[in-house]
Scaffold this active site. Structure first.
Site, PDB file in Angstrom:
ATOM      1  CB  SER A 181      -0.912  -0.024   1.220  1.00 37.59           C
ATOM      2  OG  SER A 181      -1.306   1.268   1.559  1.00 37.59           O
ATOM      3  CE1 TYR A 238      15.452  11.698  10.604  1.00 39.44           C
ATOM      4  CE2 TYR A 238      16.765  10.197   9.301  1.00 39.44           C
ATOM      5  CZ  TYR A 238      16.637  11.028  10.387  1.00 39.44           C
ATOM      6  OH  TYR A 238      17.668  11.182  11.260  1.00 39.44           O
TER       7      TYR A 238
END
Ligand SMILES: [Cu+2]
Ligand SMILES: [Cu+2]
Lengths: 623, 351
Positions: A173, A261
């Site tokens: 996904s 991040y």
């Protein structure tokens, strides 16, 4: 014509009804998909929160017996997985969906059906990951899943099956979504919007998407290997047969650090939108903020072993990774100083969105600084795997990511719904979360350095940790209260919120130039961009002192015929394809015949998708 | 009242952190990393302080600047016009890129020297120690001395201990907060570390890496003692246990010969003999699944450092180890009451 020949092979006519609950299953509208992402991720956030509250309750007293050790392991494993993969990441994706096309002046994303597929695969992946609870064996080897604890020899209950399969789906996904946003941002910007005129949130989305498409394959490889070890009996990570558990750690953290991040850059992007808007000044040092974001993205690949300082990689490797790790503090510092520059000599309005953005900055600084203390390898030898790390990561992910995302919710809610969120409740929401989060996590710095390791379900009173653990637990209730106020605010504002209008904040970027909520086609007329703060520059000119003077309202370009704007048609197939994939993955745990059924459904979905006619007209339609 | 004070003490401490850090006055908690008692932990603590103070400095300066900005530049009701639209400042950008670099460079130097200092024991006489981790207990072997014990570590004060670490099953981590930071025990790898105790005393050790159900209960005790005391301890461990009499002799017989039925993690097991799993020097069978028990009577704790070693606790342990330590690898055996007493007498006799 290609469309006509496509129709010849098509299996289902395109759906035509976009309303009602059924409309949500066939929608390909980026805004509606964004809302789906938003609602689902908030629900998972609540689930992860309940898990956290339970963990804190268990630890509120020494030798507490609220949950068994195995349930405790499942709770801390699932809390992390849920918050990372099912709450923070998809909530960021909700903002990508809702905001990016609007900020770049586009009518949708590049691949609307792929976008819908990303959502459905995420939903099913999340359910699969959690399905372990239903059979009493959720994953319980930690979210980092260090082998050989994940092998069938040690994970006797078998919870890690759900980990492998669930994360594989979620990775699919994420990658599909990330490719979509890369292409959208590169190809679909309004004329005149050069890269260096893009809003910073769009920039951070671009960097995050590149991180996703590069980091996700690494964990995918690791998961497939682990899956083979578990389901087929290979020995990638089995030390007794020549496999290597440290290989897993490298693969996991080569993914895992960029992942950090992936979790923080979207929040930084949001903060970089909110601070200028409510300081009434452009973002200070735009090119430096952008470049430092890109640099952080690159550096994310060079530091993974700082999660492995006690694994025994040797002093040379440890010293190297210590240096790369402290280097990341430099671009992070650049961002923080430029945010300060943005506020400086501004006209700061402390509304809820701004409070969350400022809370982000303050808390993230604390998390960043404690991060530097464990970049120093020998100091980390005392901190690794203690509550000190738990404190650090929650300052970064709760104080950072979550606060940034909350800022985004309060900021863009009026754009999505047309109504403002209540400010009184918003401020209460902020202060409860801000105070609660500090009460909960600040003492963990101390408790960790006082020798309390992570992932223990019980501790002895003689250790001297009782008081602060109880304190943290009470803090977690304050957080819970804040979240309840937030939910109440959402529900209330949806019905009774003040009507927002196009531009409630005197915004700077293009999304504020269109109605709230935006029409399906977003922009009646695609804007032409000539400056960085594209919408602001339509509203103001600067006088010779650099003071913005409002431009007299242009005559509205209105009356443009919007009937012939061509929008992508609705489609069944993203849902069907995702459903097939889900059946297939569940089948791995049930029976091979279920896998086959899933494959058939999936292939049907892909076939129908490939030959779907472009328009929903009836077959007799004239083309 | 006194109790209340001890509860309040940490609150005051947090408020007074800076003062207290300088005077190094902390509540004496058994696993506090602030009470270093050996050169490795001291070096690690010193490095932490350097970075901590640098971080406090940055925190005060940067967050101070933010709070100043919040107050100074807050929107006022009667602002005449919007603020000037400044876009950036190159000199500032260069400054705030270079300034952090300087601070970071300064802390990187001691970091690297400490990394190498803590990696290898200093030249000179060392004592070799091999640590082998099991789910969820510790095996300690002194190759130079030819002795093996479990869950209780004895070291001479002032001597560097040269440690090699292995694991028999999953990943664990060896940690003695007051003596040295942790090092993982990874199956298929041999890791090394060193530590040294500079004063005599008892130090808590534990497993720091999540290693399964009983991870929270995988502990051990370190006894740092004068060389002469240590030597005496080594001699006592080298000695084979003497003849048993009375109840203890019956216990010994049961230990070696009787097969008990029971359950292990919910599964039925049959004909389990203690000696199949445990070694006691001098017996005909040597087990290696559980800790060596040759001198278990002399240990201060059982269950890998979780409970005091007493007749009552031993009995409770033998009756249902899984209750004291959920997940444990020792089966819950059906042992008759008189057999229990005999076994406990035997174990206590293993001095
Ligand atoms: Cu990292
Ligand atoms: Cu452990």
């Amino acid at each position: 014509m290609a469309v006509a020949s496509g129709r010849k092979y098509s299996v289902l006519r395109r759906p035509t009804v976009a309303t009602g609950w059924w409309g949500w299953f066939v929608t390909v509208d980026h805004k509606r998909i964004g809302i789906l992402y938003g609602i689902t991720s908030v629900l998972f956030f609540l689930l992860g929160g309940i898990e956290a509250i339970t963990l804190r309750l268990q630890l509120s007293n020494p030798e507490n017996a609220l949950v068994s050790p195995d349930v405790f392991s499942q709770l801390f494993t699932m809390h992390a997985l849920t918050m990372i993969f099912l709450a923070i990441m998809p909530l960021s994706v909700a903002f990508f969906n809702i905001v990016i096309p609007l900020q770049i002046g586009a009518r949708d994303v590049a691949f609307p059906r792929l976008n819908a597929l990303s959502y459905w695969v995420y939903l099913f992946g999340g359910l699969l990951l959690n399905a372990g609870w239903l059979v009493g064996r959720a994953p319980g080897s930690g979210w980092f899943a260090y082998s050989p604890l994940t092998s069938t020899a040690f994970d006797v209950a078998g919870g890690m099956d759900f980990y492998v399969l669930g994360l594989l789906m979620l990775g699919t996904s994420s990658m599909a979504g990330a490719f979509n946003f890369i292409v959208t941002i590169i190809n679909m910007r309004a004329p005149g919007m050069t890269l260096m005129r893009m809003p910073v949130f769009t920039w951070m989305t671009l960097v995050t998407s590149f991180l996703l498409v590069t980091a996700m394959p690494v964990i995918t490889v690791a998961l497939i290997e682990l899956g083979f070890d578990r389901f087929v009996g290979t020995n990638f990570f089995n030390p007794t047969m020549g496999g290597d558990p440290v290989l897993w750690q490298h693969l996991f953290w080569v993914f895992g650090h960029p992942e950090v991040y992936i979790l923080i850059l979207p929040a930084m992007g949001i903060v970089s939108e909110v601070l200028p808007t409510f300081s009434k000044k452009p973002l200070f040092g735009y090119p430096f903020i952008v470049l430092s974001g890109v640099f952080i993205g690159f550096m994310g690949w060079t530091v993974w072993s700082h999660h492995m300082f006690t694994v025994g990689l040797g002093p040379v490797a440890n010293a190297t990774f210590a240096v790369t790790t402290v280097l990341i503090a430099v671009p992070t510092g650049v961002k923080i100083f430029n945010w300060l520059g943005t506020l400086w000599r501004g006209s700061i309005e402390f509304n809820t969105a701004m409070l969350f953005a400022l809370g982000f900055v303050i808390l993230f600084i604390i998390g960043g600084l404690s991060g530097v203390t464990h970049a120093a390898v020998p100091a980390d030898a005392q901190q690794q795997d203690t509550y000190y790390i738990v404190a650090h990561l929650h300052y970064v992910l709760f104080g950072g990511s979550i606060f940034g995302l909350f800022a985004g919710i309060y900021y863009w809610f009026p754009k999505v719904t047309g109504r403002l969120m209540n400010e009184k409740l918003g401020k209460l929401n902020f202060w409860l979360l801000f105070i609660g989060m500090n009460l909960t996590f600040a003492p963990m710095h101390w408790v960790g350095l006082d020798g309390m390791p992570r992932r223990i379900y019980t501790y002895d009173s003689a250790m001297g940790w009782d008081f602060w653990n109880l304190f943290s637990t009470v803090g977690s209730w304050v957080i819970l209260l804040g979240v309840l106020v937030f939910l109440h605010n959402i529900m209330r504002s949806l019905r009774k919120g003040e009507v927002a209008g196009n531009d409630p904040w005197d915004g700077r970027t293009l999304e504020w130039s269109i109605p709230s909520p935006p029409p399906e086609y977003n922009f009646a007329e695609i804007p032409t961009v000539s400056e960085r703060d594209a919408f602001w520059s339509e509203k103001y000119v600067e006088n010779e002192d650099g003071i913005p003077i409002p431009i007299k309202k242009r005559p509205s370009s209105g009356g443009k015929d919007t009937n012939d704007i061509h929008m992508p048609g609705l489609s069944y197939f993203p849902f069907v394809t995702a459903l097939g994939m889900a059946i297939c993955f569940f089948g791995v745990l049930i029976h091979i015949s279920v896998i086959v059924i899933g494959l058939v459904v999936m292939l049907f979905g892909i076939y129908g998708w490939a030959f779907e006619p472009a328009d929903p007209e009836p077959e007799s339609g004239s083309h | 009242m006194l109790h209340n004070l001890t509860k309040l003490r940490p609150v005051l401490l947090l408020l007074l952190v800076p003062v207290l850090l300088t005077t190094a006055c902390f509540p004496s908690h058994p696993q506090s990393t602030f009470e270093a008692a050996g050169p490795v932990a001291e070096a690690q603590l010193k490095l932490f302080y350097i970075i901590f103070w640098a971080a406090v400095f940055v925190f005060v300066v940067v967050n101070g600047a933010f709070i100043y900005a919040f107050i100074k530049y807050r929107r006022r009701a009667n602002e005449a016009h919007l603020p000037k639209q400044t876009h950036g400042h190159t000199v500032l950008e260069i400054t705030w890129t270079i300034a952090p670099m300087i601070i970071l460079a300064i802390i990187t130097v001691p970091t690297i020297t400490t990394i190498f200092y803590t990696a290898e024991p200093p030249p000179g006489k060392t004592l070799e120690l091999k640590v082998i981790a099991h789910q969820w207990w510790w095996e300690f072997e002194y190759p130079d001395l030819g002795i093996t014990t479990a869950n209780e570590l004895h070291v001479p004060v002032g001597m560097a201990i040269d440690v090699s670490l292995e694991s028999k099953d999953v990943i664990h981590s060896f940690w003695i907060p007051k003596l040295a930071g942790k090092m993982d025990l990874v199956p298929g790898h041999i890791n090394t570390m060193w530590f040294q105790a500079d004063r005599a005393g008892e130090f808590y050790g534990l497993c720091a890496e999540f290693c399964g159900t009983a991870h929270a209960q995988m502990r051990f005790m370190v006894h740092a003692e004068k060389q002469s005391d240590f030597d005496a301890w080594v001699e006592s461990i080298k000695a084979t246990p003497g003849e048993m009499t009375g109840l203890a002799a019956k216990g010994k017989d049961l230990f070696v010969n009787k097969g008990f039925d029971g359950t292990l993690r919910g599964e039925k097991v049959t004909a389990q003999r203690c000696a199949f799993c445990h070694t006691v020097e001098g017996l005909p069978i040597r087990g290696a699944v559980g800790p060596v028990l040759t001198h278990v009577g002399g240990r201060e704790t059982i269950g890998a450092g979780i409970i005091d070693n007493s007749a009552g606790n031993l009995k409770a342990w033998l009756t249902n180890p899984d209750k004291m330590k959920p997940g444990v690898g020792m089966p819950t055996l059906s042992i008759a009451d008189d057999e229990l007493d005999a076994l406990v007498a035997y174990l206590e006799g293993l001095q």
